[in-house]
Design a protein around this motif. Structure first.
Motif, PDB file in Angstrom:
ATOM      1  N   UNK A 118       0.611  -1.151   0.004  1.00 14.26           N
ATOM      2  CA  UNK A 118       0.090  -0.467   0.301  1.00 14.26           C
ATOM      3  C   UNK A 118       1.255   0.997   0.584  1.00 14.26           C
ATOM      4  N   UNK A 119       2.042   1.281   0.723  1.00 13.74           N
ATOM      5  CA  UNK A 119       2.937   2.153   0.886  1.00 13.74           C
ATOM      6  C   UNK A 119       3.471   2.357  -0.579  1.00 13.74           C
ATOM      7  N   UNK A 120       3.762   1.658  -0.780  1.00 20.38           N
ATOM      8  CA  UNK A 120       5.200   1.382  -2.437  1.00 20.38           C
ATOM      9  C   UNK A 120       4.173   2.024  -3.477  1.00 20.38           C
ATOM     10  N   UNK A 121       2.704   1.811  -3.081  1.00 21.09           N
ATOM     11  CA  UNK A 121       1.761   1.601  -4.533  1.00 21.09           C
ATOM     12  C   UNK A 121       1.025   3.418  -3.800  1.00 21.09           C
ATOM     13  N   UNK A 122       1.472   4.014  -3.069  1.00 23.11           N
ATOM     14  CA  UNK A 122       0.812   5.567  -3.057  1.00 23.11           C
ATOM     15  C   UNK A 122      -1.079   4.901  -2.783  1.00 23.11           C
ATOM     16  N   UNK A 165       4.507  -1.606 -13.526  1.00 23.39           N
ATOM     17  CA  UNK A 165       5.632  -1.425 -12.690  1.00 23.39           C
ATOM     18  C   UNK A 165       4.898  -2.267 -11.324  1.00 23.39           C
ATOM     19  N   UNK A 166       4.323  -2.495 -11.161  1.00 18.61           N
ATOM     20  CA  UNK A 166       3.575  -3.523  -9.808  1.00 18.61           C
ATOM     21  C   UNK A 166       4.038  -5.027 -10.169  1.00 18.61           C
ATOM     22  N   UNK A 167       3.329  -5.247 -10.999  1.00 15.55           N
ATOM     23  CA  UNK A 167       3.801  -7.132 -11.619  1.00 15.55           C
ATOM     24  C   UNK A 167       5.403  -7.488 -11.414  1.00 15.55           C
ATOM     25  N   UNK A 170      -7.681  -3.362  -6.067  1.00 17.98           N
ATOM     26  CA  UNK A 170      -8.172  -4.622  -6.954  1.00 17.98           C
ATOM     27  C   UNK A 170      -6.817  -5.368  -6.885  1.00 17.98           C
ATOM     28  N   UNK A 171      -5.956  -4.846  -7.344  1.00 15.43           N
ATOM     29  CA  UNK A 171      -4.334  -5.553  -7.834  1.00 15.43           C
ATOM     30  C   UNK A 171      -3.584  -5.927  -6.431  1.00 15.43           C
ATOM     31  N   UNK A 172      -3.626  -4.929  -5.630  1.00 18.63           N
ATOM     32  CA  UNK A 172      -2.686  -5.488  -4.734  1.00 18.63           C
ATOM     33  C   UNK A 172      -3.623  -6.938  -2.865  1.00 18.63           C
ATOM     34  N   UNK A 173      -5.446  -6.329  -3.483  1.00 16.28           N
ATOM     35  CA  UNK A 173      -5.691  -7.471  -2.616  1.00 16.28           C
ATOM     36  C   UNK A 173      -5.592  -8.531  -3.383  1.00 16.28           C
ATOM     37  N   UNK A 174      -5.780  -8.765  -4.591  1.00 14.51           N
ATOM     38  CA  UNK A 174      -4.627 -10.394  -5.468  1.00 14.51           C
ATOM     39  C   UNK A 174      -4.080 -10.253  -5.032  1.00 14.51           C
ATOM     40  N   UNK A 175      -2.365  -9.519  -4.878  1.00 12.14           N
ATOM     41  CA  UNK A 175      -1.236  -9.460  -4.618  1.00 12.14           C
ATOM     42  C   UNK A 175      -0.854 -10.357  -3.218  1.00 12.14           C
ATOM     43  N   UNK A 176      -2.273  -9.902  -2.474  1.00 11.18           N
ATOM     44  CA  UNK A 176      -2.481 -10.799  -0.636  1.00 11.18           C
ATOM     45  C   UNK A 176      -1.629 -11.608  -0.860  1.00 11.18           C
TER      46      UNK A 176
END
Ligand SMILES: Nc1ncnc2c1ncn2[C@@H]1O[C@H](COP(=O)(O)OP(=O)(O)OP(=O)(O)O)[C@@H](O)[C@H]1O
Ligand SMILES: [Mg+2]
Lengths: 270, 247
Positions: free
Chosen positions: B115-119, B175-177, B140-146
């Motif tokens: 969350x921090x890294x992606x603002x 970038x996240x991927x 939604x992407x971070x929820x998937x990455x969890x």
């Protein structure tokens, strides 16, 4: 974004003031209308332009309330009807939701029961009143049963529709994260349906009063519905009017309670 | 090494009206850390391929071989973000952990870092409706990455966004991927999107979908998707894919 009051622009303050003003106008008009209505009623009754034996009058209603209070009957009758209504309301709302959950859970059961629910829904439930009195015996339990019967079918239908309207993709999302049906129900379908649950409660406020008063018409020895029937039989229309006014107040309060619940929910989630 | 392999996969849908053949002998491989884009005419069976890989559907015939026996091999991201409106951002991103009873300090720390890294850290306690479309898609992407999946399945994740936002979110997601070292399979209608993000593009025929062609791209050197859109090979590749889709 949260601003403290000092940071508000002049335009915004003006907007707030305008909003407040319009609120005051609406509320004072509402109260004014009520007072006007009561005053006109009283005036017409006193001058004999309307027959106060048939229409009663605000002062007579106040007197009747006073008499009922003095004899200790006021809270007894109100309490009896309120209790029946609340019991019917809660039993129907929760049992109905529970049945809706079961129907949501099993598509087979849902398909089997569908025609029965549709027919029960279109049936005027009050027609079953005499049967219910024979089955569960006259008195409070019969009245609660009639009340439940009137509310529960529409509760089941409303809640089932709410459950089924949940986005298919959201369910897939839950599944892709390994959720079983139980988790899908508790983490997605139920919280998603809370707004519908609250509007269902609002509908049931009205329906449950219909149920308890209808029930009292059929068989009772106390309650506001009983007073209405009794009053009309002995031609004491003051009593009928008084009971109707008391009903208005109780039903209004109950609706208000549900509206508060809704406000709380919206505030918490917005 | 191939992480995922589809071998002659076919799938038929059954409905009261009849049988629909959606996929016919689909075969391809996905290597670790690779970014695959799948393009094809609408209704050809792209979503079906993702559902099969995610295990939501079983193939009528053929095989899907996953070179990994860990759980949460797959993470699925949908066209719409499907954030739960009644949950805060934080409650949304921990949904998967909650379902799998994996709420622990270590996982929470990982999420907080993301969350921090992606603002998005400052929006933790906000509700989804308070966020812009692009931010919601990142949540939604971070929820998937969890759940720490190896492979991300993305089903037209940007198509609900307006063009401007789409370009930005495209860069963000890419970038996240890359940062989190994920393998990704992206389904899209948008040819430029496929070229700007993928290492390989799989082009499908109309339904029943077969693999028509697989194009290997070499655009990594240009950096972000946005920059890749500017490169000289871009229009040539675009025409090539477009022609393959046409007939
Ligand atoms: N559950 C289902 N039952 C029957 N047919 C289905 C089902 N799901 C999809 N189909 C059919 O299978 C075909 C492929 O569907 P799919 O959703 O995989 O296509 P798609 O390429 O993702 O389409 P789009 O471009 O619209 O997203 C379509 O023709 C669709 O009508
Ligand atoms: Mg699709």
């Amino acid at each position: 974004m949260k601003h403290s009051k000092e940071n508000y622009s002049k335009e915004h303050l003006q907007y707030l003031k305008k909003r407040k003003n319009s609120k005051i106008v609406v509320l004072s008009s509402q109260i004014g209308l009520l007072i006007l209505f009561l005053a006109l009623w009283e005036l017409l009754a006193r001058t004999g332009l309307i027959n106060s034996f048939i229409t009663s009058s605000p002062s007579k209603i106040v007197n009747t309330i006073g008499e009922l209070f003095a004899s200790g009957e006021l809270f007894m009758h109100m309490g009896v009807t309120l209790l029946e209504t609340l019991a019917g309301f809660f039993i129907a709302s929760f049992l109905g939701t529970l049945i809706a959950i079961l129907l949501w859970w099993s598509e087979t059961v849902r398909k089997i029961l569908e025609p029965y629910i549709v027919i029960l829904n279109s049936l005027p439930k009050i027609a079953l009143g005499p049967l219910i009195i024979i089955w569960v015996g006259s008195g409070t339990s019969a009245i609660i049963a009639i009340c439940v019967l009137i509310c529960i079918i529409i509760t089941i239908i409303t809640m089932l529709n709410a459950f089924l309207s949940c986005d298919e993709d959201k369910i897939l999302l839950m599944k892709s994260m390994g959720a079983n049906k139980f988790k899908i129900l508790f983490k997605l379908v139920l919280p998603y349906s809370i707004p519908n649950f609250i509007s269902m409660l609002k509908i049931n406020v009205g329906m449950s009063w219909v149920g308890s008063i209808m029930g009292e018409y059929l068989s009772s020895s106390a309650g506001l519905g009983y007073l209405i029937v009794y009053g009309s039989q002995v031609f004491r229309l003051d009593l009928v009017m008084t009971s109707t006014v008391l009903l208005c107040i109780l039903a209004g309060l109950m609706y208000f309670a549900v509206a508060l619940l809704e406000k709380y929910y919206i505030k918490k989630h917005r | 090494m191939s992480l995922l392999k589809l071998k002659d996969v076919s799938l038929n849908y059954h409905s009261p009206k009849g049988e629909t053949q959606a996929l016919k002998n689909i075969s391809f491989e996905v290597k670790e850390n690779e970014f695959i884009a799948i393009v094809g005419p609408s209704g050809c069976g792209k979503t079906t391929i993702l559902s099969l890989i995610a295990g939501i559907l079983k193939p009528s015939s053929g095989e899907i071989i996953k070179n990994d026996d860990g759980e949460n091999f797959i993470g699925y991201m949908f066209q719409r973000d499907h954030l739960f409106e009644w949950r805060t951002i934080w409650q949304n991103v921990i949904l998967g952990l909650e379902i799998q009873k994996k709420k622990n300090a270590q996982n929470f720390e990982y999420l907080n870092k993301l969350l921090q890294k992606y603002g998005l850290y400052d929006f933790k306690d906000k509700f989804p409706r308070e966020l812009s479309g692009g931010m919601r898609q990142r949540v939604a992407l971070i929820r998937t990455l969890a759940l720490n999946p190896k492979v991300l399945l993305l089903d037209e994740p940007f198509s609900a966004l307006d063009y401007q936002t789409r370009l930005n979110v495209c860069d963000d997601v890419n970038n996240i991927i890359k940062n989190e070292k994920k393998t990704a399979i992206l389904v899209t209608h948008d040819i430029s999107e496929a070229i700007s993000m993928a290492d390989r593009i799989i082009i499908l025929t109309p339904r029943p979908a077969e693999v028509k062609k697989i194009i290997t791209l070499n655009l990594q050197k240009y950096g972000t998707p946005f920059n890749r859109r500017e490169c000289s090979e871009f229009s040539k590749l675009f025409n090539e894919v477009w022609k393959d889709l046409e007939n």
